[in-house]
Design a protein around this motif. Structure first.
Motif, PDB file in Angstrom:
ATOM      1  N   UNK A 131       0.837  -1.197   0.000  1.00 45.72           N
ATOM      2  CA  UNK A 131       0.000   0.000   0.000  1.00 45.72           C
ATOM      3  C   UNK A 131       0.867   1.241   0.000  1.00 45.72           C
ATOM      4  N   UNK A 132       0.296   2.304  -0.514  1.00 45.05           N
ATOM      5  CA  UNK A 132       0.985   3.589  -0.569  1.00 45.05           C
ATOM      6  C   UNK A 132      -0.055   4.681  -0.749  1.00 45.05           C
ATOM      7  N   UNK A 133       0.390   5.920  -0.682  1.00 45.74           N
ATOM      8  CA  UNK A 133      -0.525   7.034  -0.885  1.00 45.74           C
ATOM      9  C   UNK A 133      -1.067   7.020  -2.308  1.00 45.74           C
ATOM     10  N   UNK A 134      -2.215   7.631  -2.481  1.00 42.38           N
ATOM     11  CA  UNK A 134      -2.839   7.662  -3.815  1.00 42.38           C
ATOM     12  C   UNK A 134      -1.952   8.387  -4.825  1.00 42.38           C
ATOM     13  N   UNK A 135      -1.133   9.319  -4.379  1.00 42.94           N
ATOM     14  CA  UNK A 135      -0.292  10.103  -5.288  1.00 42.94           C
ATOM     15  C   UNK A 135       1.022   9.418  -5.644  1.00 42.94           C
ATOM     16  N   UNK A 136       1.380   8.334  -4.983  1.00 43.44           N
ATOM     17  CA  UNK A 136       2.674   7.700  -5.215  1.00 43.44           C
ATOM     18  C   UNK A 136       2.600   6.746  -6.409  1.00 43.44           C
ATOM     19  N   UNK A 137       2.591   7.336  -7.588  1.00 42.47           N
ATOM     20  CA  UNK A 137       2.433   6.544  -8.806  1.00 42.47           C
ATOM     21  C   UNK A 137       3.670   5.697  -9.107  1.00 42.47           C
ATOM     22  N   UNK A 138       4.847   6.119  -8.654  1.00 41.94           N
ATOM     23  CA  UNK A 138       6.058   5.313  -8.878  1.00 41.94           C
ATOM     24  C   UNK A 138       5.937   3.962  -8.173  1.00 41.94           C
TER      25      UNK A 138
END
Length: 180
Positions: A131-138
Motif C-alpha cells: 500500500x501507498x498514498x494515492x499520489x505515489x504513482x512510482x
C-alpha cells in the motif's frame, strides 16, 4: 533466509555503514515525498535498529539493498507486518524505499520480485499486500510490474496518519501465491 541475491542486488542484513546513507535518504525531500515527514537521524537509526532486530528474530523482514557491481547501499526492500488495524489486516506487506540516485534503474521491481519468491516459495505465505498514498504513482507502478492488483473499493485511510493529511488516503494492492 538471512540474505539472498538477485541478478544485480544483494538483499542483506543491515550494517553499521548503512546508517549514514539511510539517514541521508530519510532526509531527502524527494524520497520522503509520500510520507508525512522526513526522518531525523534518531528516527532513521531507530528504524534500522527495529528492522534489523526483526530480521535477526524472524529470518525475514526489510533487507538492506546493496548493488552487487559497486557494493553501494541503495535502500531497502522486504516484508513487514503492518502495525495497525485495517480491513485487510492481519497481513504481510511488501515495501521498498530507494535512494533517489537509484531510481529508474529497475532495482525496486527486481528486489520486489526476489522478495515475493521468498514470501511464496520459502515462507509459503498465501498472500502479500502493498500500500501507498494515492499520489505515489512510482510505487504503484512497481506493484503492477510485479503482478500485484488493486481493487479501488479496498482503498483506505491509513489509521496512523492524521486526518486532513494529504498522505492519509492509501491504495491497496494484493498478490496471491500462485496456485491458491
Amino acid at each position: 533466509m538471512t540474505e539472498f541475491c538477485t541478478s544485480r542486488l544483494l538483499l542483506r542484513h543491515w550494517q553499521e555503514g548503512d546508517r549514514a546513507p539511510f539517514a541521508a535518504m530519510g532526509a531527502d525531500a524527494d524520497v520522503m515525498e509520500h510520507f508525512p515527514s522526513a526522518l531525523t537521524r534518531e528516527q532513521s537509526d531507530g528504524f534500522i535498529d527495529r528492522v534489523g532486530a526483526d530480521l535477526e528474530r524472524r529470518g525475514w523482514g526489510l533487507w538492506a539493498l546493496e548493488e552487487l557491481e559497486t557494493g553501494r547501499f541503495v535502500g531497502f526492500t522486504g516484508l513487514n507486518v503492518p502495525g495497525f488495524d485495517a480491513h485487510f489486516t492481519p497481513a504481510t506487506e511488501i515495501g521498498w524505499r530507494l535512494r533517489r540516485d537509484a531510481w529508474g534503474r529497475g532495482f525496486a521491481s527486481e528486489a520486489a520480485r526476489g522478495v515475493l519468491e521468498v514470501a511464496f516459495d520459502d515462507l509459503e505465505l498465501p498472500e502479500v499486500v502493498s500500500f501507498t498514498t494515492t499520489a505515489n504513482v512510482r510505487s504503484q507502478a512497481v506493484m503492477e510490474r510485479v503482478g500485484m492488483r488493486r481493487d479501488p473499493a479496498e482503498d483506505f485511510d491509513h489509521p496512523l496518519i492524521e486526518q486532513g493529511s494529504p498522505h492519509r488516503r492509501h491504495v491497496l494492492y494484493r498478490l496471491r501465491r500462485p496456485g491458491i
